[in-house]
Design a protein around this motif. Sequence first.
Motif, PDB file in Angstrom:
ATOM      1  N   LYS A  55       0.847  -1.183   0.000  1.00 37.69           N
ATOM      2  CA  LYS A  55       0.000   0.000   0.000  1.00 37.69           C
ATOM      3  C   LYS A  55       0.893   1.247   0.000  1.00 37.69           C
ATOM      4  O   LYS A  55       2.033   1.201   0.438  1.00 37.69           O
ATOM      5  CB  LYS A  55      -0.896   0.005   1.241  1.00 37.69           C
ATOM      6  N   THR A  87      -7.428  -8.071  -1.151  1.00 35.99           N
ATOM      7  CA  THR A  87      -7.179  -8.841   0.077  1.00 35.99           C
ATOM      8  C   THR A  87      -8.391  -8.979   0.957  1.00 35.99           C
ATOM      9  O   THR A  87      -8.336  -9.630   1.989  1.00 35.99           O
ATOM     10  CB  THR A  87      -6.068  -8.172   0.900  1.00 35.99           C
ATOM     11  N   ASP A 142      -6.972  -3.255  -0.839  1.00 34.21           N
ATOM     12  CA  ASP A 142      -7.969  -3.722   0.128  1.00 34.21           C
ATOM     13  C   ASP A 142      -9.001  -4.622  -0.533  1.00 34.21           C
ATOM     14  O   ASP A 142      -9.437  -5.619   0.052  1.00 34.21           O
ATOM     15  CB  ASP A 142      -8.672  -2.531   0.792  1.00 34.21           C
ATOM     16  N   GLU A 143      -9.418  -4.288  -1.754  1.00 31.17           N
ATOM     17  CA  GLU A 143     -10.405  -5.094  -2.461  1.00 31.17           C
ATOM     18  C   GLU A 143      -9.853  -6.481  -2.774  1.00 31.17           C
ATOM     19  O   GLU A 143     -10.533  -7.499  -2.627  1.00 31.17           O
ATOM     20  CB  GLU A 143     -10.820  -4.390  -3.758  1.00 31.17           C
ATOM     21  N   ASN A 173      -4.630   2.070  -2.740  1.00 33.35           N
ATOM     22  CA  ASN A 173      -4.853   1.365  -1.480  1.00 33.35           C
ATOM     23  C   ASN A 173      -6.216   0.692  -1.449  1.00 33.35           C
ATOM     24  O   ASN A 173      -6.362  -0.405  -0.901  1.00 33.35           O
ATOM     25  CB  ASN A 173      -4.683   2.318  -0.300  1.00 33.35           C
ATOM     26  N   ASP A 174      -7.228   1.335  -2.037  1.00 37.34           N
ATOM     27  CA  ASP A 174      -8.559   0.718  -2.119  1.00 37.34           C
ATOM     28  C   ASP A 174      -8.504  -0.564  -2.955  1.00 37.34           C
ATOM     29  O   ASP A 174      -9.167  -1.548  -2.622  1.00 37.34           O
ATOM     30  CB  ASP A 174      -9.578   1.687  -2.718  1.00 37.34           C
ATOM     31  N   GLY A 190      -9.666  -6.455   2.465  1.00 37.57           N
ATOM     32  CA  GLY A 190      -9.450  -5.489   3.541  1.00 37.57           C
ATOM     33  C   GLY A 190      -8.508  -5.970   4.607  1.00 37.57           C
ATOM     34  O   GLY A 190      -8.402  -5.386   5.667  1.00 37.57           O
ATOM     35  N   ASN A 191      -7.775  -7.062   4.323  1.00 40.42           N
ATOM     36  CA  ASN A 191      -6.886  -7.641   5.332  1.00 40.42           C
ATOM     37  C   ASN A 191      -5.424  -7.264   5.168  1.00 40.42           C
ATOM     38  O   ASN A 191      -4.579  -7.768   5.856  1.00 40.42           O
ATOM     39  CB  ASN A 191      -6.999  -9.174   5.312  1.00 40.42           C
ATOM     40  N   ASP A 242      -1.843  -2.027   7.093  1.00 41.54           N
ATOM     41  CA  ASP A 242      -1.734  -0.597   6.758  1.00 41.54           C
ATOM     42  C   ASP A 242      -0.327  -0.111   7.005  1.00 41.54           C
ATOM     43  O   ASP A 242       0.376  -0.518   7.804  1.00 41.54           O
ATOM     44  CB  ASP A 242      -2.729   0.230   7.578  1.00 41.54           C
TER      45      ASP A 242
END
Length: 130
Positions: free
Chosen positions: A91, A124, A121-122, A117-118, A126-127, A130
Amino acid sequence: MSNVSVETLEKLKDSMVGRRYKHFKGRTYVVTDIAVHTESDEIMVIDTPKYCALCVLRSGVLHPFCRVNNRDITDLSIRPEWCPLKPLPEKMKVTGLYNGEYFKAGGKLPSYKIGWNDCIDEITGGNADD
């Protein structure tokens, strides 16, 4: 660039993620995510191996080769640079000062970083850390 639509990929993901499948070599696994092979538009669901000897995309006993790009494998104990399986990118950091100097140095717009970054997240679910 892939020709597989986002809608098609989402439908496949919804129907596959969380289900158990039996691999042709006998191992059972649970699908956690799917991806599109960018050169062939094939959906790939695999655990990325640490080296070629563990890869399900390897063929040949006396003369091992990669079935994705038909290249000879000279060392089964490594994963070569030309391997088509690539790790998920990191990210991007979305903090700092965004002025003219930043953009002259090749810096990306904050909206680009947020979109990047979105996407991570999509992929993974959201896993991703960060």
